[in-house]
Design a protein around this motif. Structure first.
Motif, PDB file in Angstrom:
ATOM      1  N   PRO A  55    -142.266 -49.911 -18.288  1.00 10.68           N
ATOM      2  CA  PRO A  55    -143.793 -49.158 -18.452  1.00 10.68           C
ATOM      3  C   PRO A  55    -144.390 -49.544 -17.410  1.00 10.68           C
ATOM      4  N   GLY A  56    -145.910 -48.189 -17.896  1.00  9.93           N
ATOM      5  CA  GLY A  56    -146.734 -48.469 -17.224  1.00  9.93           C
ATOM      6  C   GLY A  56    -146.509 -48.088 -15.640  1.00  9.93           C
ATOM      7  N   TYR A  57    -146.016 -47.937 -15.561  1.00  6.64           N
ATOM      8  CA  TYR A  57    -145.712 -46.455 -14.421  1.00  6.64           C
ATOM      9  C   TYR A  57    -145.571 -44.591 -14.962  1.00  6.64           C
ATOM     10  N   MET A  67    -141.621 -53.906  -6.580  1.00  7.52           N
ATOM     11  CA  MET A  67    -141.830 -54.914  -6.468  1.00  7.52           C
ATOM     12  C   MET A  67    -142.949 -55.556  -5.360  1.00  7.52           C
ATOM     13  N   ASP A  68    -143.248 -55.012  -4.422  1.00  5.43           N
ATOM     14  CA  ASP A  68    -144.512 -55.285  -3.369  1.00  5.43           C
ATOM     15  C   ASP A  68    -145.888 -55.562  -4.569  1.00  5.43           C
ATOM     16  N   ASP A  69    -145.852 -54.443  -5.927  1.00  3.75           N
ATOM     17  CA  ASP A  69    -146.950 -54.462  -6.792  1.00  3.75           C
ATOM     18  C   ASP A  69    -146.876 -56.214  -7.567  1.00  3.75           C
ATOM     19  N   GLN A 289    -131.381 -55.096 -17.119  1.00  2.09           N
ATOM     20  CA  GLN A 289    -133.011 -53.969 -16.972  1.00  2.09           C
ATOM     21  C   GLN A 289    -134.222 -54.378 -16.354  1.00  2.09           C
ATOM     22  N   ALA A 290    -134.476 -53.782 -15.484  1.00  3.94           N
ATOM     23  CA  ALA A 290    -135.569 -54.916 -15.190  1.00  3.94           C
ATOM     24  C   ALA A 290    -137.060 -55.704 -15.603  1.00  3.94           C
ATOM     25  N   VAL A 291    -137.314 -54.612 -16.974  1.00  8.00           N
ATOM     26  CA  VAL A 291    -138.175 -54.708 -18.739  1.00  8.00           C
ATOM     27  C   VAL A 291    -137.535 -56.103 -18.917  1.00  8.00           C
ATOM     28  N   THR A 292    -136.600 -56.050 -19.186  1.00  9.09           N
ATOM     29  CA  THR A 292    -136.286 -57.434 -19.980  1.00  9.09           C
ATOM     30  C   THR A 292    -135.696 -58.948 -19.046  1.00  9.09           C
TER      31      THR A 292
END
Length: 314
Positions: A55-57, A67-69, A289-292
């Motif tokens: 979410p957000g992209y 990951m830099d963000d 997952q990245a979000v979890t």
């Protein structure tokens, strides 16, 4: 030789979505977290091209950019992000002792473990070369890019069956490559793929090579019974032979399951050791997952803050 010793309130080990999210929350709470990135700063997302389900992209984002963000946001709130590898720990007493690069000693009131997990691979040169160019270890992450196409997935456990079923909802055809004449998966999962008209199971089948120069064009397979070699025309190749959590240095102190995932107290990120918290794929073998991972990173920071408050250390 005298070792350099430093005392910190919150030490975060690992730098994927879980670690950076924990850092953001801990830093905004004024806990001055120190984060060590580990050997792969940014974690598995740094070898992921397009991320379209975070979410957000709305237009998607490249994994390394994402990951830099995360890192820049953590640093904005004065997280001390450091490059280094934690080489040993001693959780037998407080403060907890952590050694970085076999040299520097950190004494930490709380430790947040976000070391993640690494996908197991077949070990083929073409698999490495085409990773992110048609080769993936996550159907949920990357299956969307192969909608309407023919793909292959290698594996014989529940995860492989789940991912084959998931891909069958998106792709035209799913070839499931199983090394033996039986699966390790539960009976219900085996039945699900066997009855799926879009999944074709190729038994006794080994992957010899993934074909293509800059993108996957097919896969060369071998029948283990007959020795016959043939080519499958596919545009995606998914590896689902398991993940290995990066948790071995904690095994003498933390409770883990049989696969090495850190056990946490349900509804929290607390481990069996007071002041040590685990988040992300180091303790999650289900969602991955990245979000979890980011969500549990938030939980770990909040759990650490409450723990420090109870001890009146903040």
């Amino acid at each position: 030789m005298n070792q350099e010793i430093e005392e910190v309130k919150v030490l975060i080990i690992g730098s994927g979505p879980a670690g950076y999210t924990a850092a953001i929350y801990a830093a905004r709470a004024g806990l001055k977290p120190v984060l060590y990135t580990g050997g792969q700063p940014g974690g598995q997302l740094t070898i992921t091209n397009d991320v379209e389900n975070y979410p957000g992209y709305p237009d998607g984002v490249m994994g390394p950019q994402m990951m830099d963000d995360f890192r820049r946001q953590a640093e904005r709130f004065e997280t001390d992000v450091r490059y280094g590898m934690v080489t040993s720990v001693d959780f037998s007493q407080r403060p907890h002792k952590i050694v970085v690069d076999d040299q520097k000693v950190i004494l930490a009131d709380t430790v947040i473990i976000s070391t993640g997990a690494s996908a197991k691979w077949l070990g083929l040169e073409s698999e490495t070369r085409l990773n992110g160019k048609g080769v993936s270890a996550c159907a949920v992450c990357d299956g969307f890019f192969f909608r309407g196409q023919d793909v292959a997935i290698v594996g014989a456990g529940d995860t492989a069956c789940e991912e084959a079923s998931y891909l069958s909802n998106i792709c035209n055809k799913v070839y499931m490559l199983v090394r033996r004449d039986e699966m390790r998966a539960s009976q219900i999962m085996q039945k699900r793929v066997m009855l799926n008209p879009k999944v074709e199971i190729l038994w006794n089948t080994e992957t010899v090579e993934i074909l293509g120069e800059d993108e996957v064009k097919g896969v060369k397979i071998k029948n283990n019974q007959t020795g016959a070699i043939s080519d499958l025309a596919v545009t995606g190749f998914f590896v689902a032979i398991g993940h290995e959590p990066n948790t071995s240095i904690f095994k003498d102190f933390l409770d883990m399951d049989e696969s090495g995932y850190i056990k946490t107290i349900p509804g929290s990120t607390r481990t069996n050791v007071e002041g040590v918290f685990a988040c992300g794929d180091a303790q999650d073998h289900i969602y991955r997952q990245a979000v979890t991972a980011a969500g549990t990173g938030c939980m770990a920071a909040l759990d650490a803050e409450r723990y420090l408050a109870e001890l009146e250390l903040v």
